[in-house]
Design an enzyme around this catalytic site. Structure first.
Site, PDB file in Angstrom:
ATOM      1  N   HIS A 143       0.700  -1.183  -0.083  1.00 52.56           N
ATOM      2  CA  HIS A 143       0.018  -0.137  -0.006  1.00 52.56           C
ATOM      3  C   HIS A 143       0.933   1.318   0.055  1.00 52.56           C
ATOM      4  O   HIS A 143       2.161   1.380   0.909  1.00 52.56           O
ATOM      5  CB  HIS A 143      -1.005   0.062   1.273  1.00 52.56           C
ATOM      6  CG  HIS A 143      -0.118  -0.192   2.295  1.00 52.56           C
ATOM      7  ND1 HIS A 143       0.382   0.936   3.204  1.00 52.56           N
ATOM      8  CD2 HIS A 143       0.262  -1.240   3.070  1.00 52.56           C
ATOM      9  CE1 HIS A 143       0.686   0.568   4.249  1.00 52.56           C
ATOM     10  NE2 HIS A 143       0.904  -0.830   4.428  1.00 52.56           N
ATOM     11  N   ASP A 144       0.282   2.299  -0.714  1.00 53.56           N
ATOM     12  CA  ASP A 144       0.760   3.758  -0.858  1.00 53.56           C
ATOM     13  C   ASP A 144       2.535   3.803  -1.201  1.00 53.56           C
ATOM     14  O   ASP A 144       2.977   4.800  -1.001  1.00 53.56           O
ATOM     15  CB  ASP A 144       0.877   4.166   0.613  1.00 53.56           C
ATOM     16  CG  ASP A 144      -0.510   4.223   1.268  1.00 53.56           C
ATOM     17  OD1 ASP A 144      -1.285   5.129   0.851  1.00 53.56           O
ATOM     18  OD2 ASP A 144      -0.714   3.627   2.293  1.00 53.56           O
ATOM     19  N   GLY A 147       5.228  -1.206   2.522  1.00 54.20           N
ATOM     20  CA  GLY A 147       4.326   0.050   2.364  1.00 54.20           C
ATOM     21  C   GLY A 147       5.216   1.216   2.212  1.00 54.20           C
ATOM     22  O   GLY A 147       6.214   1.505   2.590  1.00 54.20           O
TER      23      GLY A 147
END
Length: 262
Positions: free
Chosen positions: A119-120, A137
């Site tokens: 994520h991200d 992440g």
């Protein structure tokens, strides 16, 4: 061409000339650009935004929920640029509200089999990530970087443009632009001169990069002192300023110079 054995939610936005092979599953909140090919057994979940002329190979999972206990089901996205290739069994997790709310893959990238992007993350353009690389992440990978196979990258690490990381590396610190990184612990082992020549950098520019990193990594200065010397003694150039800005803005600190003790 959409095979009848694929499941596509009727509200998914699929452009013309998209090829979708059998046993693909596409959720409701998905956008796919024209000319893209989706191989069999691919799963594309809510939040996927896929550009034009991409190729996604069998077994990939795009825009799955983040593997983050702080994620509470908020809407978020994975964005993939044009002409990017996603090979077999790649997993791309969407963003979280606590950071960027999106995971971004640029254009003209190649993500080889079994890559995981958490994520991200923000992946630039023309990036190559080799087989089985694992990105935690909040990682940034800048344009034209290359990450060797089976490497693992710690969360919040930044990898600079035109850099190259040896296969099997444990990347715990930031990797500045134009460098080669290898050994354990990960260290500066030179500049990516071959890649730079392929991309049209002049001999003068390559020498400038070598000389800057010689001061940073090989002359026994600590990092802050080396940066002050470079800023004082070298004329401003785009390359000089890019390197200085990257290192000064590093949150995790940069990799060490091999044998330099810094």
């Amino acid at each position: 061409m959409i095979q009848p054995l694929a499941y596509i939610h009727p509200q998914a936005k699929i452009a013309e000339n998209v090829v979708i092979e059998p046993f693909v599953t596409i959720y409701k909140d998905v956008v796919i650009g024209e000319g893209t090919w989706i191989g069999s057994n691919v799963t594309i979940m809510d939040g996927a935004r896929i550009g034009k002329n991409c190729r996604i190979f069998p077994g990939a999972v795009i825009s799955a929920q983040p593997q983050d206990l702080k994620y509470k089901g908020e809407a978020s996205t994975v964005t993939i640029g044009d002409n990017t290739i996603i090979r077999e069994c790649v997993t791309l997790n969407r963003g979280t509200a606590l950071d960027k709310n999106t995971t971004t893959i640029g254009s003209n990238c190649l993500l080889m089999a079994y890559v995981h992007v958490a994520h991200d993350c923000v992946i630039g353009n023309n990036v190559i990530i080799a087989n089985s690389v694992q990105l935690a992440g909040h990682i940034e990978v800048q344009d034209f970087a290359f990450i060797g196979g089976a490497s693992a990258v710690h969360q919040f690490v930044s990898i600079g443009a035109h850099s190259i990381i040896s296969g099997g590396s444990l990347v715990r610190k930031d990797v500045p632009p134009y460098t080669k990184a290898g050994r354990e612990p990960l260290s500066y082992v030179g500049i990516n001169s071959v890649g730079l020549r392929r991309r049209g950098f002049t001999s003068e520019q390559i020498y400038e990069i070598q000389d800057i990193y010689r001061t940073i990594f090989l002359k026994k200065f600590n990092i802050s002192r080396a940066l002050d010397i470079i800023e004082t003694e070298r004329e401003p150039t785009e390359i000089r300023d890019e390197i200085l800005d990257f290192i000064r803005n590093s949150n995790r600190g940069v990799m060490k110079g091999f044998g330099s003790g810094v």
